[in-house]
Design a protein around this motif. Structure first.
Motif: not given
Length: 687
Positions: A458, A455, A604, A596, A461, A600
């Motif tokens: 992430r 994680t 997000n 995944r 990102n 994500l």
């Protein structure tokens, strides 16, 4: 009595804010907490005297504005809805004030903090007592201002400033629609007073409105614009992005904003204007669609969040979706009932989370908790357990009665969008149970800490760009928080090597009170809010017109399976969470790794922040720089003040060269002047 309920928090705010240096920190805390306490006690008196006694009361304060035929009085409209909100706002505010005495003990700016809390309380009371749309808008904007001050309380931190600005800007989008709705209602009815508007509503049922070459149903347009304001203030889908970032404020602020006050303002507004919305069925269908989507969306995002406060924040967003589904299907009493019960158990969860953060020396990442924490802070664990049971709808806790009533109302409603609302709320019930118990297991029990691995990458990102209007500073601060496992939001300087410890009594006593509310508020008041005594309790406050049968149908037309379906979903969510995090640890991590992209996507937050950054934030910054550097700098200043000044300087630099200091230069210039004068005189004389 009603004047005291409303104005005592204002007095408290002024005393603590203006005289904090003279009276000191302790006195500021006592003054604000005591005056809000008096207001809370009087609120319960008003609740029983109005709800179980007198009907609507109008309390005139002063004439506010008179322009031609438009007369706006400052007056309090005290009916059952007002009395319910008195209890909710002042009770939670009192407990938050009390809790803050312990939680904010080390903060050097406590008087300012308590002044902001009391100001927030006053603004919310102005909103719920409004007798007209203008006064409601005044309270509406006051709540927005106070929330900006509270979210950005630690203004030295760029992340807090960015979060406050984001909340303020996103709410301005909704408030723009709200103000247009007020203007249109005035155009249609010639008044902003609620009594006049409600009396005119039936006559507007078939009226059209023409603007910008488009003709539409007048009340539908007005109600959609008004609801736009509710979407912003109550963090509904598309205007929800400010809510999780509001966690940058101190934890007591989260409880005050997300439990009982600011985010419920939209629910109160739609409930108050129910006689208007009932004649705009298409607008009500839209309310159901937005509410159902919000309930589902926020629940999916809450499944994978790692910050304990953000999980509860998305839970708030989801539960507000439930309330709007109820409003959209005409179950106004059920919506306010869930608002009432939700205030107790959600404030309990937020303040309980604050107690956990305090025990963990201001750690907020659940992946850094666990390790048998429930043994070290058993009281906080017990209170969080009560809040979780109420939120998930475990009988006989409060959420069981109010949330189930909304799902049943959506099932029996005949509105076209009701089925969508029913399906979304049922699914959200299961998801709510899952993420609520996930929070409990990760926070308090010995489950593996590498849950849902991979994680940390992430965070880069998700936060390399400004998110939904926040600056880079906020993005990098949030990424650092997630990456290193501790959030700076509530860090008052504790050392991180101390053992977890139970919170002081100033923080625990409010939890006890809220736990009692989370347990008994459902079955104690169900009969009056949504049962057979509803019409007598609400009187003329909410709409119980001849075409609104949903409250009656809830009592008689709900099949047994539909009645127990929310409980089944609650049990399924618990069992899945128990299996994934306790019985078969590592299941969640493996599931996240196999899916995944989906993981994500949820982590997000459906990439709304990134999308808004591309669509709105970057173009706005580009346009702003264009107008600033190109328009203002080069054109206005370049051709205007700066250009004129440059021309004068250039001209004077040349003219000054004539001043040489030599007498023969000056004599020569004088001779040229005399010759020019004689020439002009002679030539002029010829004519």
């Amino acid at each position: 009595m009603y004047q005291l309920i409303v104005f005592l928090p204002l007095v408290a705010s002024l005393v603590a804010g203006l005289f904090r240096n003279q009276i000191g920190t302790k006195a500021a805390q006592w003054v604000t907490t005591s005056l809000v306490g008096v207001s809370a006690v009087l609120s319960w008196v008003a609740f029983f005297s109005v709800g179980f006694g007198s009907g609507t009361t109008h309390v005139p304060i002063a004439n506010w504005l008179t322009v031609g035929s438009l007369n706006i009085d400052w007056a309090f409209r005290v009916d059952t809805l007002t009395a319910v909100m008195f209890v909710v706002v002042n009770t939670v505010s009192l407990l938050v004030h009390t809790y803050s005495c312990g939680y904010m003990e080390e903060d050097p700016h406590r008087p300012r903090f308590f002044a902001y809390l009391s100001l927030f309380t006053f603004a919310m009371l102005m909103l719920v007592t409004a007798d007209n749309l203008v006064q409601m808008f005044f309270g509406w904007e006051g709540v927005g201002l106070a929330s900006y001050l509270l979210i950005g309380f630690w203004y030295e931190r760029p992340s807090a400033n960015a979060a406050a600005i984001k909340a303020f800007v996103v709410n301005r989008v909704g408030d723009f629609g709200f103000s247009l709705g007020i203007f249109l209602v005035f155009v249609l009815t010639g008044s902003v007073s609620f009594d006049a508007i409600f009396a005119a509503a039936p006559g507007l049922a078939d009226k059209s409105f023409h603007a910008f070459g488009i003709t539409g149903h007048a009340l539908t347009i007005a109600c959609l614009l008004l609801f736009m304001g509710a979407m912003g203030k109550s963090a509904q889908f598309l205007l929800h992005t400010w809510l999780p970032d509001a966690m940058e404020g101190p934890t007591p602020v989260s409880a005050l904003i997300h439990a009982a006050t600011m985010v419920t303002a939209g629910v109160v507004m739609v409930a108050r204007l129910s006689p208007l919305f009932e004649y705009a069925p298409h607008a009500l269908n839209f309310v159901v669609l937005i509410g159902g989507t919000t309930a589902f969306f926020a629940a999916t995002v809450g499944l994978v969040q790692n910050d304990i406060k953000r999980v509860i924040a998305y839970s708030t967003c989801s539960q507000l979706g439930y309330m709007f589904v109820a409003l959209g299907v005409g179950a106004y009493g059920a919506a306010v009932f869930h608002l009432f019960t939700h205030a107790f158990f959600k404030a309990l969860l937020f303040l309980g989370a604050g107690s956990v953060i305090h025990a963990m020396h201001h750690e907020q990442d659940m992946r850094k908790m666990g390790k048998g924490l429930w043994r070290k802070i058993p009281i906080t664990f017990g209170m969080m357990l009560v809040g979780t049971l109420a939120l998930t709808g475990f009988p006989p806790f409060a959420g069981y009665f109010s949330k189930d009533a909304i799902i049943e109302a959506a099932y029996v409603s005949h509105r076209p969008a009701a089925l969508y609302g029913f399906v979304m709320t049922v699914i959200a019930a299961g998801l709510t149970s899952f993420y609520s118990w996930r929070l409990v297991f990760l926070t308090f029990f010995d489950v593996p800490r590498q849950i849902e691995g991979a994680t940390e990458d992430r965070d880069h990102n998700a936060h390399d760009e400004p998110v939904g209007g926040n600056q880079h500073a906020h993005a990098h601060a949030q990424a650092a928080d997630d990456l290193h496992g501790h959030a700076v939001h509530d860090d008052h300087g504790h050392a991180h090597h101390h053992e977890p410890h139970e919170s002081p009594n100033a923080m625990l006593v409010p939890l006890y009170v809220l736990a009692v509310g989370a347990l008994v508020a459902g079955f104690a008041f169900k009969h009056y809010f949504i049962g057979e005594g509803a019409e007598g309790f609400w009187k003329e406050t909410l709409f119980f017109g001849p075409n609104n049968h949903v409250m009656h149908d809830m009592e008689h037309d709900v099949p047994f399976l539909i009645g127990i379906l929310p409980t089944i979903m609650m049990a399924l969510g618990f069992l899945v969470s128990l299996y994934m995090y306790v019985l078969a640890p590592g299941t969640a991590q493996r599931l996240a790794e196999r899916n995944r992209a989906l993981y994500l996507f949820l982590l997000n937050k459906w990439y709304f922040d990134e999308l808004y950054n591309v669509l709105f934030v970057k173009p706005a910054f580009w346009l702003g720089r264009l107008f600033w550097k190109g328009g203002d700098g080069k054109i206005i200043d370049g051709l205007g003040p700066d250009g004129v000044a440059s021309a004068v300087l250039a001209g004077s630099s040349r003219v000054v060269k004539i001043q040489t200091g030599f007498v023969f230069h000056y004599a020569f210039a004088m001779m040229l002047g005399v010759a020019a004068f004689i020439t002009w005189y002679l030539v002029g004389g010829i004519h």
